[in-house]
Design a protein around this motif. Sequence first.
Motif, short mmCIF file in Angstrom:
data_model
loop_
_atom_site.label_atom_id
_atom_site.label_comp_id
_atom_site.label_asym_id
_atom_site.label_seq_id
_atom_site.Cartn_x
_atom_site.Cartn_y
_atom_site.Cartn_z
N ILE A 33 0.84 -1.20 0.00
CA ILE A 33 0.00 0.00 0.00
C ILE A 33 0.88 1.25 0.00
O ILE A 33 1.79 1.39 0.82
N VAL A 34 0.60 2.14 -0.94
CA VAL A 34 1.36 3.38 -1.09
C VAL A 34 0.37 4.53 -1.31
O VAL A 34 -0.83 4.31 -1.46
N ASN A 35 0.88 5.75 -1.34
CA ASN A 35 0.03 6.89 -1.69
C ASN A 35 0.89 8.07 -2.09
O ASN A 35 2.12 7.95 -2.17
N ASP A 36 0.26 9.23 -2.32
CA ASP A 36 1.04 10.44 -2.60
C ASP A 36 0.72 11.57 -1.62
O ASP A 36 1.39 12.59 -1.61
N ASP A 37 -0.31 11.38 -0.79
CA ASP A 37 -0.69 12.43 0.16
C ASP A 37 0.11 12.37 1.45
O ASP A 37 -0.02 13.25 2.31
N GLY A 38 0.92 11.34 1.60
CA GLY A 38 1.78 11.26 2.78
C GLY A 38 1.31 10.21 3.78
O GLY A 38 0.14 9.79 3.79
N ILE A 39 2.22 9.81 4.65
CA ILE A 39 2.00 8.71 5.58
C ILE A 39 0.88 8.99 6.59
O ILE A 39 0.25 8.07 7.09
N THR A 40 0.60 10.27 6.86
CA THR A 40 -0.43 10.61 7.86
C THR A 40 -1.78 10.93 7.24
O THR A 40 -2.72 11.31 7.95
N ALA A 41 -1.92 10.78 5.93
CA ALA A 41 -3.17 11.14 5.26
C ALA A 41 -4.31 10.22 5.66
O ALA A 41 -4.15 8.99 5.69
N PRO A 42 -5.49 10.77 5.96
CA PRO A 42 -6.65 9.94 6.29
C PRO A 42 -7.01 8.95 5.18
O PRO A 42 -7.48 7.84 5.45
N GLY A 43 -6.81 9.33 3.93
CA GLY A 43 -7.11 8.42 2.83
C GLY A 43 -6.31 7.14 2.89
O GLY A 43 -6.81 6.06 2.56
N LEU A 44 -5.05 7.24 3.30
CA LEU A 44 -4.20 6.07 3.43
C LEU A 44 -4.73 5.16 4.54
O LEU A 44 -4.84 3.94 4.36
N ALA A 45 -5.07 5.74 5.68
CA ALA A 45 -5.59 4.96 6.80
C ALA A 45 -6.88 4.24 6.41
O ALA A 45 -7.10 3.08 6.78
N ASN A 46 -7.74 4.92 5.66
CA ASN A 46 -9.00 4.31 5.24
C ASN A 46 -8.77 3.18 4.24
O ASN A 46 -9.48 2.17 4.28
N GLY B 179 -3.34 5.04 -2.74
CA GLY B 179 -4.43 5.96 -2.38
C GLY B 179 -4.75 5.87 -0.88
O GLY B 179 -3.89 5.49 -0.10
N ILE B 180 -5.96 6.16 -0.50
CA ILE B 180 -7.01 6.77 -1.31
C ILE B 180 -6.70 8.26 -1.44
O ILE B 180 -6.56 8.95 -0.42
N ASN B 181 -6.57 8.74 -2.67
CA ASN B 181 -6.19 10.13 -2.88
C ASN B 181 -7.30 11.09 -2.47
O ASN B 181 -8.48 10.80 -2.68
N HIS B 182 -6.89 12.20 -1.91
CA HIS B 182 -7.83 13.28 -1.58
C HIS B 182 -8.00 14.14 -2.83
O HIS B 182 -7.19 15.02 -3.12
N GLY B 183 -9.05 13.90 -3.62
CA GLY B 183 -9.27 14.63 -4.85
C GLY B 183 -9.26 13.70 -6.06
O GLY B 183 -8.67 12.63 -6.03
N SER B 184 -9.91 14.13 -7.12
CA SER B 184 -10.09 13.31 -8.31
C SER B 184 -8.79 13.11 -9.08
O SER B 184 -7.95 14.02 -9.17
N ASN B 185 -8.65 11.92 -9.65
CA ASN B 185 -7.59 11.65 -10.63
C ASN B 185 -8.20 11.12 -11.92
O ASN B 185 -7.58 10.32 -12.63
N ALA B 186 -9.42 11.56 -12.22
CA ALA B 186 -10.09 11.13 -13.44
C ALA B 186 -9.54 11.90 -14.64
O ALA B 186 -8.88 12.94 -14.49
N SER B 187 -9.82 11.39 -15.81
CA SER B 187 -9.44 12.01 -17.07
C SER B 187 -7.93 12.31 -17.12
O SER B 187 -7.13 11.48 -16.72
N ILE B 188 -7.55 13.49 -17.58
CA ILE B 188 -6.14 13.83 -17.82
C ILE B 188 -5.33 13.90 -16.52
O ILE B 188 -4.11 13.85 -16.54
#
Length: 264
Positions: A13-26, A103-112
Amino acid sequence: MERTTTYKPTILIVNDDGITAPGLANLIEAVADLGEIIVVAPDSPQSGMGHAVTIGNTLRLVKVNLFEEMGIEAYQCSGTPVDCVKMAQDILLHRKPTICLSGINHGSNASINVIYSGTMSAAMEAAIDGIPAAGFSLQDFRWDADFSIAKKVVRTVTQQMLGSHLPENFLVNVNIPKVSEADFKGIKVCRQASAQWKENFEKRVDPRGNDYYWMTGKFVNNDMGADTDLENLKQGYASVVPVKFDLTDEVVGSWIRRNWEVEG
């Protein structure tokens, strides 16, 4: 009597918002019982880093105890999301995990946005190395966003990945709409909408009288197709877009071969 051992898949499990991001914990909570989990995430937010790798600076990997109560091993990395995937394999696992979830990323990564996304680039790095991967993003930038629907989508997609014989270099971009439980329609496999960011740079002056620029702009979608990720998200569906990292355009390539190629 012969002993039988229960196979447990390894889930990176990885992400880009950082180790303390709520999205990662979820994300971790959504799949914690589905395998042996190892977490490697940036030590600070890395949104918009794309497929950047650290070349000119040192890298540090530090164990953290954020998910210790769940029995999950976690590390923070001083590099980019792509660095996290590379170091997880080479330094910690010494092997390929079964799957990689980002993830879970905070914000959309849809389309471009898939091009700019550190979330998706981390997943793509795994797929390049032959690890089935998925990137997850919620259309809500708030740090206190409600991840309840996103967690269900994550779990469903992960179970499908673990229970299927996946094609080589499997990679999907999963986006979840910001809707209520009542308005959530389900999951749809879509194509990437053709859209782009139209940037504008505001010229400003700092307290010392020096000019600087602040990037603004708007997202423009000129693709009204009913089968796109943006349209399905608007309708209340989570979008799943199969992604590939071979960027060869065969249509343009055929035209070039007919019109440009010459014998030396």
